[in-house]
Design an enzyme around this catalytic site. Structure first.
Site, short mmCIF file in Angstrom:
data_model
loop_
_atom_site.label_atom_id
_atom_site.label_comp_id
_atom_site.label_asym_id
_atom_site.label_seq_id
_atom_site.Cartn_x
_atom_site.Cartn_y
_atom_site.Cartn_z
N LYS A 28 0.82 -1.20 0.00
CA LYS A 28 0.00 0.00 0.00
C LYS A 28 0.87 1.27 0.00
O LYS A 28 2.08 1.19 0.15
CB LYS A 28 -0.95 -0.04 1.19
CG LYS A 28 -1.92 -1.26 1.12
CD LYS A 28 -2.81 -1.22 -0.08
CE LYS A 28 -3.67 -2.40 -0.48
NZ LYS A 28 -4.06 -3.43 0.40
C1 LIG Z 1 -5.07 -4.51 0.85
C2 LIG Z 1 -6.52 -4.54 0.89
C3 LIG Z 1 -7.23 -5.15 1.95
C4 LIG Z 1 -6.57 -5.95 3.03
O1 LIG Z 1 -5.64 -5.23 3.76
P1 LIG Z 1 -4.53 -6.02 4.62
O2 LIG Z 1 -3.88 -4.94 5.42
O3 LIG Z 1 -3.60 -6.66 3.64
O4 LIG Z 1 -5.19 -7.02 5.47
C5 LIG Z 1 -8.61 -5.05 1.96
N1 LIG Z 1 -9.26 -4.40 0.98
C6 LIG Z 1 -8.63 -3.84 -0.07
C7 LIG Z 1 -9.44 -3.12 -1.09
C8 LIG Z 1 -7.24 -3.91 -0.15
O5 LIG Z 1 -6.62 -3.35 -1.20
#
Ligand SMILES: *Cc1c(COP(=O)(O)O)cnc(C)c1O
Length: 458
Positions: A209
């Site tokens: 992210k």
């Molecule tokens: C990355 C992501 C998640 C999950 O997040 P994590 O921190 O990896 O558990 C959920 N929803 C979306 C849209 C994502 O891009």
């Protein structure tokens, strides 16, 4: 017609570029110093799963949460060890009961929907809007039943969903709204930060992210009661509730979803880089969009208007095979041949579609999630929800035919890198007819995002 300068690489010509794209570098002196201080303190986590001073964690955790509130104006921020944990927490906090329905988009990371199942909630999939790629209010309206309790909104690829329409529907039908803003930290919808426009929402801090703590997440809300309930679920709430108010017991049994002091310290340092990250990506996306939009058969997603922003987790591009003169599969294959061999997802210039529509995955097709007897799906009326192929046609069309994603609109790349990507696309389109005749097409997707992510090693 432009002069045919050079044979495309996929037909034996010289590629536009072989030098790899610079890797993303996320950790700097600031994070290293912050981690060193935590290590020297010897307190890597200060959480205690019982009432008292440390029920909500140590200084770095609470400081990190305060930064989110200051930076984006949320009343409460509750850090968690992943945004998947955050989504489960959010579903628990709004009081989902077994058999309640939550309307979710099918074009998103699986956790946006599976989070419902942990509390016995049933995901009902509504289709996406073909321009925002986010859940469409019109489609939601057609999925509401007397059992509907909430709407899960995902601000996909960093573009905000149409919150005005969604909130109007939610108010009319007395539904809660959770915002999965994993891909949209710092994004504004008509001037307001996404995440807490609905009842609660939050952000992912996983490695892929915009900013990250390795793994991690943050729930945000402006509602005191929901924030309290999230803190209970994060950290063994059963040890803290008095039971004087039975309502406080609902879904209060807690987990251990706590972020460590080390991660929180890294997260605070990362937060000071968010603005720069967002403006770099917006600049790269704008540059690439200007070139892409001149090409036949391609149209990049427009930057949102009306005081809304876009985080450009990825830049989505619409593809029209008839106008381009070759199939999407041939196009992606030929463009990637012009560019350096991808070293992992972040070096991949282009992918076909996003994830498979969620309802097509075995959990929904076989209706088996918790235990072997079909819980919670067996709580729904027979034949409901509709998880059949064709139930969300816009999503399926994007997945199979129309959508391309550019993951390279990211730091530390430059507009010169974007020019190479655009030149590769240009060259392929100039030779579309030849490529269409000579490169085998395929019914299977070439590089869906998940497959590209699998190669993420360095
Ligand atoms: C990355 C992501 C998640 C999950 O997040 P994590 O921190 O990896 O558990 C959920 N929803 C979306 C849209 C994502 O891009």
């Amino acid at each position: 017609m432009p002069t045919i300068s050079c044979k495309p690489a996929i037909l034996g010509g010289t590629p536009v570029r072989t030098r790899p794209f610079a890797p993303r570098v996320t950790m700097s002196q600031a994070e290293q110093q912050a981690v060193r201080e935590v290590l020297e303190s010897d307190v890597l986590s200060a959480f205690i799963g019982a009432s008292g001073k440390f029920f909500n964690g140590g200084r770095r955790v609470t400081d990190f949460e305060a930064i989110w509130c200051q930076r984006l104006g949320f009343k409460h921020a509750v850090s968690v060890n992943s945004w998947t944990s955050g989504l489960v927490t959010a579903v628990g906090a709004i009081g989902i009961e077994p058999g309640d329905e939550i309307i979710c988009p099918p074009y998103t990371m699986s956790a946006s929907a599976t989070c419902c199942l942990f509390y016995g909630g049933i995901p009902v999939f509504a289709d996406i809007d073909p321009e925002t790629f986010c859940i469409s209010a019109k489609s939601i309206a057609g999925r509401i039943t007397p059992r509907t309790k909430a709407i899960m909104v995902v601000h996909l690829f960093g573009h905000p969903a149409d919150m005005d329409e969604i909130m109007a529907l939610a108010r009319k039908h007395n539904l809660k709204v959770i915002e999965d803003a994993a891909q949209a930290p710092g994004v504004l919808y008509k001037g307001r930060p996404v995440g807490a426009i609905g009842d609660l929402g939050g952000f992912s801090l996983n490695f892929h992210k915009h900013i990250h703590t390795g793994e991690g997440g943050v729930i945000v809300t402006n509602d005191d009661d929901l924030a309290h309930r999230c803190r209970l679920i994060r950290n063994h709430g059963e040890n803290v509730v008095t039971g004087d108010d039975p309502a406080e017991l609902v879904n209060c049994i807690g987990n251990n979803y706590r972020l460590t002091e080390v991660q929180a310290a890294i997260g605070s340092a990362q937060m000071s880089k968010l603005d720069a990250c967002l403006s770099t990506r917006a600049g790269l996306a704008e540059h690439l969009r200007r070139r892409i939009d001149k090409l036949p058969g391609l149209r990049a997603q427009a930057h949102p208007a009306d005081g809304s922003t876009h985080a450009y987790y990825l830049l989505p591009v619409h593809f029209n095979a008839r106008q381009a003169g070759l199939s999407r599969h041939q196009f992606v294959k030929a463009v990637l041949a012009e560019l350096p061999k991808p070293e992992g997802f972040e070096g991949t210039a282009l992918t076909e579609g996003y994830v498979k529509p969620l309802y097509l995955s075995p959990v929904y097709q076989k209706r088996i999630a918790i235990g072997s007897k079909g819980f919670p799906f067996h709580l729904a009326p027979a034949g409901w929800p509709d998880y059949s192929a064709g139930s969300c046609p816009v999503t399926e069309h994007m997945y199979q035919n129309e959508l391309l994603l550019c993951p390279v609109v990211r730091e530390p790349l430059t507009t010169a890198d974007m020019d190479d990507v655009a030149s590769a696309m240009e060259r392929v389109l100039e030779h579309a007819a030849e490529i269409s005749r000579n490169v085998p097409d395929s019914a299977t997707l070439f590089t869906p995002v998940a497959a590209a992510m699998d190669t993420n090693v360095r």
